[in-house]
Every structure is written in structure tokens, then in C-alpha cells.
Design a protein around this motif. Structure first.
Motif, short mmCIF file in Angstrom:
data_model
loop_
_atom_site.label_atom_id
_atom_site.label_comp_id
_atom_site.label_asym_id
_atom_site.label_seq_id
_atom_site.Cartn_x
_atom_site.Cartn_y
_atom_site.Cartn_z
N LEU A 193 7.93 -20.33 -36.05
CA LEU A 193 7.85 -20.01 -37.46
C LEU A 193 6.46 -19.51 -37.83
CD1 LEU A 193 9.14 -20.17 -40.34
CD2 LEU A 193 8.19 -22.47 -40.46
N TRP A 194 5.42 -20.21 -37.33
CA TRP A 194 4.05 -19.79 -37.63
C TRP A 194 3.76 -18.40 -37.08
CZ3 TRP A 194 2.29 -25.10 -35.44
CH2 TRP A 194 2.57 -26.09 -36.38
N VAL A 195 4.19 -18.16 -35.85
CA VAL A 195 3.96 -16.85 -35.22
C VAL A 195 4.65 -15.76 -36.02
CG1 VAL A 195 4.48 -15.46 -33.18
CG2 VAL A 195 3.56 -17.75 -32.91
N THR A 196 5.88 -16.01 -36.46
CA THR A 196 6.62 -15.02 -37.24
C THR A 196 5.93 -14.72 -38.56
OG1 THR A 196 8.64 -15.90 -36.27
CG2 THR A 196 8.89 -14.47 -38.16
N ARG A 197 5.45 -15.76 -39.23
CA ARG A 197 4.77 -15.56 -40.52
C ARG A 197 3.49 -14.76 -40.36
NH1 ARG A 197 5.47 -21.55 -43.30
NH2 ARG A 197 7.57 -21.20 -44.07
N ILE A 198 2.70 -15.11 -39.35
CA ILE A 198 1.44 -14.39 -39.12
C ILE A 198 1.73 -12.93 -38.79
CG2 ILE A 198 -0.59 -14.24 -37.63
CD1 ILE A 198 -0.27 -17.31 -37.22
N ASN A 199 2.70 -12.71 -37.93
CA ASN A 199 3.04 -11.35 -37.51
C ASN A 199 3.50 -10.51 -38.69
OD1 ASN A 199 3.33 -9.30 -35.67
ND2 ASN A 199 5.37 -9.90 -35.06
N ALA A 200 4.31 -11.10 -39.57
CA ALA A 200 4.82 -10.36 -40.72
C ALA A 200 3.69 -9.92 -41.64
CB ALA A 200 5.83 -11.21 -41.49
N VAL A 201 2.75 -10.82 -41.90
CA VAL A 201 1.65 -10.49 -42.81
C VAL A 201 0.69 -9.49 -42.17
CG1 VAL A 201 -0.34 -11.46 -44.02
CG2 VAL A 201 1.84 -12.65 -44.06
N ILE A 202 0.41 -9.66 -40.89
CA ILE A 202 -0.53 -8.76 -40.20
C ILE A 202 0.03 -7.34 -40.12
CG2 ILE A 202 -1.46 -8.26 -37.91
CD1 ILE A 202 -3.15 -10.14 -39.49
N ARG A 203 1.31 -7.21 -39.87
CA ARG A 203 1.91 -5.87 -39.76
C ARG A 203 1.91 -5.14 -41.10
NH1 ARG A 203 4.65 -4.48 -35.06
NH2 ARG A 203 4.77 -6.17 -33.55
N GLU A 204 1.90 -5.89 -42.22
CA GLU A 204 1.83 -5.24 -43.53
C GLU A 204 0.47 -4.60 -43.76
OE1 GLU A 204 2.63 -8.07 -46.54
OE2 GLU A 204 4.77 -8.21 -46.10
N SER A 205 -0.57 -5.23 -43.23
CA SER A 205 -1.93 -4.82 -43.60
C SER A 205 -2.32 -3.47 -43.00
CB SER A 205 -2.93 -5.89 -43.18
OG SER A 205 -2.94 -6.02 -41.77
N THR A 206 -2.25 -3.35 -41.68
CA THR A 206 -2.69 -2.10 -41.05
C THR A 206 -1.61 -1.58 -40.12
OG1 THR A 206 -3.72 -3.36 -39.25
CG2 THR A 206 -5.13 -2.72 -41.09
N VAL A 207 -1.68 -0.29 -39.87
CA VAL A 207 -0.72 0.34 -38.97
C VAL A 207 -1.12 0.03 -37.53
CG1 VAL A 207 0.29 2.55 -38.29
CG2 VAL A 207 -0.39 2.16 -40.66
N SER A 208 -0.14 -0.22 -36.70
CA SER A 208 -0.31 -0.49 -35.27
C SER A 208 -1.22 -1.68 -34.99
CB SER A 208 -0.82 0.74 -34.51
OG SER A 208 -2.18 0.97 -34.80
N SER B 217 -0.83 -5.89 -34.54
CA SER B 217 0.23 -6.88 -34.40
C SER B 217 -0.36 -8.27 -34.18
CB SER B 217 1.14 -6.51 -33.24
OG SER B 217 0.41 -6.58 -32.03
N TYR B 218 0.53 -9.23 -34.10
CA TYR B 218 0.15 -10.62 -33.89
C TYR B 218 -0.59 -10.79 -32.57
CZ TYR B 218 0.81 -15.40 -32.33
OH TYR B 218 0.61 -16.65 -31.82
N SER B 219 -0.07 -10.17 -31.53
CA SER B 219 -0.67 -10.37 -30.20
C SER B 219 -2.09 -9.83 -30.15
CB SER B 219 0.19 -9.71 -29.13
OG SER B 219 0.31 -8.33 -29.38
N ARG B 220 -2.33 -8.69 -30.81
CA ARG B 220 -3.69 -8.14 -30.85
C ARG B 220 -4.62 -9.03 -31.66
NH1 ARG B 220 -2.00 -1.93 -31.69
NH2 ARG B 220 -1.49 -1.48 -29.53
N LEU B 221 -4.10 -9.59 -32.76
CA LEU B 221 -4.91 -10.50 -33.58
C LEU B 221 -5.34 -11.71 -32.77
CD1 LEU B 221 -5.95 -11.43 -36.45
CD2 LEU B 221 -3.80 -12.68 -36.59
N ILE B 222 -4.39 -12.34 -32.08
CA ILE B 222 -4.71 -13.53 -31.29
C ILE B 222 -5.66 -13.18 -30.15
CG2 ILE B 222 -3.71 -15.30 -29.79
CD1 ILE B 222 -3.15 -15.79 -32.72
#
Length: 117
Positions: A60-75, A77-82
Motif C-alpha cells: 500500500l505504501w509503495v503504491t501511494r508513493i508511486n502514484a504521487v511521484i508519477r503525478e509530479s514529473t514525467v518519467s 517513478s518510485y524505483s528511481r526515487l528510492i
């Protein structure tokens, strides 16, 4: 021959088991053998689902983080953030990041932008 009265130990054990299963439905709360089987089954399920709950919350946490991060900038993702968090040695766990993502998206955007620089 006079009748011998049995002790109280077995009865005490059964009443203790009955108290555990008092909220079960039907024969599962009335018949001793069924109560014992259902108690074992309930405890096994509880033990198994404690581990499963940890997995589900992490997903659930991974999904939430990924959803918000993908809204902010193009290309981005969650994996790049981590990956960038680990490179910068920022110790923020997924639970905290998910809470930041829900409560204060701008703060998460600031964190991700600082990491990218």
C-alpha cells in the motif's frame, strides 16, 4: 457401588476453550471437539495473517508513493526515487514517505527535487 465425582480440571479446561470461542457461530461455539478445531484454525490464521499484514501495508505504501511521484514529473517513478534516496543516504522509510505523500504532497515534491540535483 457409589458414584465417583470427577475432578474439575477437565471442566475448567473446556470452559476456558469455550470462552475463547464464545463469539463463533453455530456448533463452533457449542461442541467441544469443534471448538478445539476452530481454535487451532483461528490461531493458525492469526499467525499467518500477521506476516501477510506487513506485506500488504508495504504494498500500500509503495503504491501511494508511486502514484504521487508519477503525478509530479514525467518519467520519474518510485524505483528511481528510492534509488536516489539510497544514493543520498537519506533514511526515510516507506511508511513515512507514504504519510508525507498523502498529507503534504509539496513536501514530497521538494524531497524528490532536492535528490535529483
Amino acid at each position: 457401588m457409589t458414584r465417583i465425582r470427577r475432578g474439575y480440571i477437565a471442566r475448567r479446561r473446556r470452559t476456558k476453550i469455550r470462552l475463547f470461542a464464545s463469539s463463533f457461530r453455530g456448533a463452533h461455539s457449542r461442541l467441544t471437539r469443534t471448538i478445539i478445531q476452530q481454535k487451532i484454525r483461528a490461531l493458525v490464521s492469526a499467525h499467518r495473517d500477521r506476516d501477510r499484514q506487513k506485506r500488504n501495508f508495504r504494498r500500500l505504501w509503495v503504491t501511494r508513493i508511486n502514484a504521487v511521484i508519477r503525478e509530479s514529473t514525467v518519467s520519474y517513478s518510485y524505483s528511481r526515487l528510492i534509488n536516489n534516496l539510497y544514493k543520498r543516504q537519506l533514511l526515510l522509510n516507506r511508511k513515512i514517505l507514504a504519510q508525507i505523500a498523502i498529507l503534504n504532497r509539496n513536501c514530497l515534491y521538494m524531497i524528490s527535487n532536492d535528490i535529483l540535483k
